[in-house]
Write a protein that holds these residues in place. Sequence first.
Motif, PDB file in Angstrom:
ATOM      1  N   PHE A  29       0.834  -1.333  -0.202  1.00 49.44           N
ATOM      2  CA  PHE A  29       0.091  -0.116   0.088  1.00 49.44           C
ATOM      3  C   PHE A  29       0.897   1.328  -0.078  1.00 49.44           C
ATOM      4  O   PHE A  29       0.554   2.292  -0.537  1.00 49.44           O
ATOM      5  N   SER A  33       0.400   3.834  -3.036  1.00 51.19           N
ATOM      6  CA  SER A  33      -0.492   5.271  -2.486  1.00 51.19           C
ATOM      7  C   SER A  33       0.564   6.303  -3.016  1.00 51.19           C
ATOM      8  O   SER A  33       0.348   7.483  -2.803  1.00 51.19           O
ATOM      9  N   LYS A  77      -5.423  -4.833  -4.353  1.00 49.81           N
ATOM     10  CA  LYS A  77      -5.928  -3.665  -3.754  1.00 49.81           C
ATOM     11  C   LYS A  77      -7.343  -3.477  -3.731  1.00 49.81           C
ATOM     12  O   LYS A  77      -8.015  -2.465  -3.177  1.00 49.81           O
ATOM     13  N   THR A 528      -2.797   9.226  -6.720  1.00 46.06           N
ATOM     14  CA  THR A 528      -3.169   8.112  -5.810  1.00 46.06           C
ATOM     15  C   THR A 528      -2.662   8.771  -4.324  1.00 46.06           C
ATOM     16  O   THR A 528      -2.072   9.678  -4.147  1.00 46.06           O
ATOM     17  N   TYR A 529      -3.485   8.145  -3.162  1.00 52.07           N
ATOM     18  CA  TYR A 529      -3.481   8.836  -2.103  1.00 52.07           C
ATOM     19  C   TYR A 529      -3.415   7.433  -0.926  1.00 52.07           C
ATOM     20  O   TYR A 529      -4.081   6.486  -1.333  1.00 52.07           O
ATOM     21  N   GLY A 530      -2.830   7.808   0.126  1.00 59.19           N
ATOM     22  CA  GLY A 530      -3.174   6.541   1.372  1.00 59.19           C
ATOM     23  C   GLY A 530      -2.744   6.991   2.637  1.00 59.19           C
ATOM     24  O   GLY A 530      -2.120   8.203   2.885  1.00 59.19           O
ATOM     25  N   MET A 544      -6.301   2.716   1.823  1.00 56.71           N
ATOM     26  CA  MET A 544      -6.611   3.495   0.765  1.00 56.71           C
ATOM     27  C   MET A 544      -8.045   3.538   0.509  1.00 56.71           C
ATOM     28  O   MET A 544      -8.767   2.966   1.008  1.00 56.71           O
TER      29      MET A 544
END
Length: 563
Positions: A29, A33, A77, A528-530, A544
């Motif tokens: 992850f 991310s 994911k 993307t982000y996390g 995420m």
Amino acid sequence: MKRFVSLTIIILALAFGAWAQIGPATNSFRNASTSGTGLIEDDLDLLIGYRGFLDPSRIQLVEGKRLYTSLANIVDKNENVFQPNDNGYFLIGGSTKLMNYGSVGAFYDRLGRSTPLVLDPAVYGTMVGHGERTDVILSNPGGQTIQDVIKRTADANSDLVSTQLLFGLGHYMWETKRVGIAFYHSDNSQETKVWGDITPARRFGNYTYSRIVTNLVTGQITENDTMTGTQKAGDNASRNLIGLAGWMPYGEKYSLGLQIMTGLVSTSPNDEAKYDGTFNRTGIETQTLNGIRKLAFTESGLTFDTRLSAIYKWSDATDSRVDLGFGMTNAKNKSGDKLEVLTSESYTSTFFTSTADTDNVAFSGTKDNAGRLDFFARTTSKLSDRVTFGMGFGVNSSNLETKLIGDETRTIVTVYRQNAGGQSPFDSTATTTWTEKDEIDTTGSNLVFSIPVGLEFHLTDPVVFRLGANHRITSSDLTVSDQVVSWSPPRTRVVFGDGRSYELTTLPGPFVSRSNTVKVKSSQTTYTYGAGWNYSDRLQLDFMGFAHLDDLTNWKLSATFKF
């Protein structure tokens, strides 16, 4: 030769799906991310490899023991743990030190899924998977009460089973040099069953049909029809790869690495179908229908990839890595591969007639070659105790070239008997045969420029937030050509019941050769982000898909256990 053209294009598409490297979605992850390109990595990435490439020597860099379960959610994911429906993956894996022999790591995942498909809406409405329908029709012609009962069933579904297995061993040599060996196996089996019915275009499907017409006054069955069909088609693709890797320091700031990945790849598209039917008008006529279709095709070959890597350490907080890799795949089909279609139809009344149509396509001359070249450079820097930033630049070029030749031989035999119960001089048997050779060639290329960036910063000591963006410029082209190489004209020989015979040669065609080229250019940025929460020394949680903080249904969670 439409049947040959459509099937071979499907074959080539399926075959090239098997030549890819390890799926880029199988990563941590933390990596995913922050653009998913390896700018900022986690211990899981050290186990799996770098950017889809096996590198077992990096397992030595994992400190302590790691345990990955289905809660790790690392395959694609897409597991939503806060929803009742999951993606279906089972996963187990981990890494640990192996006494004085080095470090060992492994993971295994499996997906088994069956999806019901939509049936014929004109007959079954909104039914999916398996449908049944019964119609009872009453009529009163000429004072007679006639009951017509029609029963139908149909089936349509798609089954998928896929597995991945990775085992790697890393070891230090002379204290500073790292080496490793890994084995990777994947297989993907997909089977699709489509619905069918008694119409000529849908006879090769999954269905049952019966019709009974009864005179309720006399009790006589005047019509009794039955027909059944079974069908299944799919593909079995597998990869078995061996990875060798080594890293050595070169001075105080440089490290040089070499990774090699080679193995066997194969794909086996398949199609089996049959139908049988009898249509009986009591005392008047009987019609029988039969059909068999079978595709046997296996393509296999060798794939080889190698990559040279270098890391330069600017300082304790900043380093740069450069990778240059190239690879190729060569495959061909197995001798004896073919598509066979046999249909027959007979009609019996005061006379008898039957038609048998045999269509065989033998595949040969397969060439399935692919080449690839990849360059990627990145710099990752720990800007402060709370912020880590990475940026990269990559160029990926790939090309493919395929050839498939199909030799088709078709024979149609038509039999006529003037008297169904005996012989007549006017009886006849007509046999028509012709051949055609087609060649399908595919050439294509793909060029991708990528500029990824990734950022990780601490909100608090145990919680980090991550952002990533990857801008990609893609240019691709694909040319598919279907050429008629040779042919022989239809030749018909007719033999009558009294021994007379004649032969006739007719003009074939029309023959159509086609070529289609598709060029695509695109430019897009993927964001993307996390987040990560180091809950304790034993548990790491990563997240995420939490754009809506008050709605947990789309949240993705990954849990890693540490020992």
